[in-house]
Design a protein around this motif. Structure first.
Motif, PDB file in Angstrom:
ATOM      1  N   ARG A  19       0.830  -1.213   0.000  1.00 15.07           N
ATOM      2  CA  ARG A  19       0.000   0.000   0.000  1.00 15.07           C
ATOM      3  C   ARG A  19       0.860   1.258   0.000  1.00 15.07           C
ATOM      4  O   ARG A  19       0.509   2.261  -0.622  1.00 15.07           O
ATOM      5  CB  ARG A  19      -0.939   0.007   1.205  1.00 15.07           C
ATOM      6  N   PRO A  23       1.050   0.548  -4.665  1.00 11.51           N
ATOM      7  CA  PRO A  23      -0.373   0.214  -4.501  1.00 11.51           C
ATOM      8  C   PRO A  23      -1.002  -0.476  -5.700  1.00 11.51           C
ATOM      9  O   PRO A  23      -2.028  -1.117  -5.563  1.00 11.51           O
ATOM     10  CB  PRO A  23      -1.022   1.574  -4.236  1.00 11.51           C
ATOM     11  N   ARG A  40      -4.924  -0.481  -2.168  1.00 14.79           N
ATOM     12  CA  ARG A  40      -5.466   0.599  -1.338  1.00 14.79           C
ATOM     13  C   ARG A  40      -6.993   0.597  -1.346  1.00 14.79           C
ATOM     14  O   ARG A  40      -7.618   0.303  -2.372  1.00 14.79           O
ATOM     15  CB  ARG A  40      -4.943   1.954  -1.802  1.00 14.79           C
ATOM     16  N   TYR A  41      -7.567   0.963  -0.210  1.00 11.83           N
ATOM     17  CA  TYR A  41      -9.022   0.904  -0.050  1.00 11.83           C
ATOM     18  C   TYR A  41      -9.756   1.693  -1.128  1.00 11.83           C
ATOM     19  O   TYR A  41     -10.664   1.158  -1.786  1.00 11.83           O
ATOM     20  CB  TYR A  41      -9.426   1.424   1.339  1.00 11.83           C
ATOM     21  N   SER A 307      -6.374  -6.404   1.899  1.00 12.87           N
ATOM     22  CA  SER A 307      -5.552  -5.215   2.061  1.00 12.87           C
ATOM     23  C   SER A 307      -6.414  -3.967   2.262  1.00 12.87           C
ATOM     24  O   SER A 307      -6.133  -3.135   3.128  1.00 12.87           O
ATOM     25  CB  SER A 307      -4.653  -5.030   0.840  1.00 12.87           C
ATOM     26  N   ASP A 311      -6.486  -0.990   5.449  1.00 16.57           N
ATOM     27  CA  ASP A 311      -5.869   0.255   5.004  1.00 16.57           C
ATOM     28  C   ASP A 311      -6.082   1.331   6.074  1.00 16.57           C
ATOM     29  O   ASP A 311      -7.216   1.723   6.353  1.00 16.57           O
ATOM     30  CB  ASP A 311      -6.501   0.695   3.679  1.00 16.57           C
TER      31      ASP A 311
END
Length: 396
Positions: A19, A23, A40-41, A307, A311
């Motif tokens: 991340r 990413p 990444r979110y 993931s 985050d």
């Protein structure tokens, strides 16, 4: 990066690094072919709802990661479809998984949980995956579909071969696919000759009355998906939840004292250690840019739900299990039009499984040997969960 290594052994620490540093990165899939991993979110959530990222393998370029290879009779399912076919088929089954329908199933689910705990007895040691987390979803989904008891085979050995193949048994996956195809062929013939008040009989009736709404391959593939996704994800969700609580005894004691907190706890447990590390692979229908990286059309995109749910840009102190956390927006069960169809049922089964277990056994703790995670990127779950339990002090 070698997906077979660190991402299986230490997924969360690897995702932490990715991340920050990369990413969107190029990786090697489980079959040695390339893919792009998104971690990444915000990027994962946006990509899950992006219509340019197709589930239809016809958009894939040669040489990229495509996931499981199944025969046409099992492959024509929702995990390989975009609208309008996805919309058409999902509409046929969505009413079976509504929150209202799920509420009607809570009583029989609890009865099944109690029967499984009765079989464990008042005290002892047991593998809670084999004795509880696995059989509960099997009974529930088979009852919903209408799979007769004498047809309920060892689904777990088949799913292990599909999701966590043993490198020492190179032919096991193919053998399991053949067995699965034979099982559903026989099951369809049985339900056609003996229809009943169940979901599978209803779907067969739709197919036989109007083939334009559901082809034979789509019917078989839909039954396969409902049974295996409804079983596989829920086994992981229940097993992971129990394991996580055993590692956090104060939170376990809190839920035992206040069972009304269990539904909210299930959301945090799913965020913390969800059943699916990755969403189903996607193929861009055109070049797409994610976090500044351009992914060419047709190349494989893997979206890391695990993931995204850890985050720190979305969830403060994400590696902390916090049952009071606002978990809204977690991605453990997906997002967008491909959001898990059986999410209400999976939640209900996990809530009931935890409530029944904690109510029955005032003593519940990890036993030897230590739990082992399946060596899989497709499914995050335990091969076994040894525990010691005792009803001492319980009204049971």
């Amino acid at each position: 990066m070698d997906l077979q290594g660190e991402l299986i052994e230490h997924p969360h620490s690897v995702y932490d690094r990715l991340r920050d540093a990369a990413p969107v990165c190029r990786i090697t899939g489980t079959d040695g072919t390339p893919a792009w991993l998104v971690t990444r979110y915000d990027d994962v959530r946006a990509a899950l709802a992006d219509p340019r990222l197709s589930l239809d393998k016809s958009h894939a370029v040669e040489g990229g990661y495509r996931g499981l290879s199944l025969p046409p009779a099992l492959d024509a399912n929702l995990l390989n479809m975009d609208p309008p076919d996805h919309t058409r088929i999902r509409r046929l089954v969505s009413r079976a998984f509504t929150p209202r329908r799920t509420e009607q199933l809570r009583t029989p689910i609890r009865a099944t949980a109690d029967r499984l705990l009765d079989a464990l007895g008042p005290a002892g040691t047991a593998d809670l995956v084999a004795a509880y987390a696995a059989p509960l979803p099997i009974v529930v989904i088979c009852d919903l579909l209408g799979v007769p008891e004498d047809h309920r085979l060892d689904f777990r050995s088949w799913t292990d071969a599909l999701f966590a193949p043993d490198p020492n048994r190179p032919g096991a996956t193919k053998e399991s696919v053949v067995a699965i195809l034979g099982f559903f062929t026989e099951l369809m013939a049985h339900k056609r000759s003996r229809p009943a008040d169940d979901l599978l009989s209803d779907l067969i009736a739709v197919r036989d009355a109007d083939g334009d709404r559901l082809s034979e391959d789509e019917l078989m593939s839909l039954a396969f998906l409902i049974l295996f996704a409804g079983y596989e994800n829920t086994v992981q969700l229940i097993g992971n939840a129990i394991h996580t609580l055993l590692e956090h005894p104060e939170e376990l004691a809190r839920l035992r004292k206040d069972p009304s907190a269990i539904p909210a706890a299930v959301e945090e447990l799913a965020r913390y250690e969800g059943p699916a590390p990755l969403a189903i692979r996607r193929f861009p229908t055109e070049d797409v840019t994610i976090a500044g990286v351009t992914v060419p059309a047709g190349e494989t995109v893997l979206l890391s739900l695990a993931s995204a749910n850890r985050d720190p840009a979305r969830f403060a102190r994400p590696d902390l299990l916090d049952l009071d956390r606002d978990t809204s927006g977690h991605l453990a069960l997906g997002h967008g039009i491909h959001y898990c169809l059986g999410a209400p049922l999976a939640r209900a089964e996990t809530e009931i499984a935890l409530a029944a277990l904690l109510e029955r056994y005032p003593v519940l703790e990890a036993a030897s040997p230590a739990p082992r995670w399946r060596r899989s990127l497709r499914a995050r779950g335990l091969t076994e969960l040894p525990v010691r339990y005792d009803t001492a002090g319980s009204p049971h």
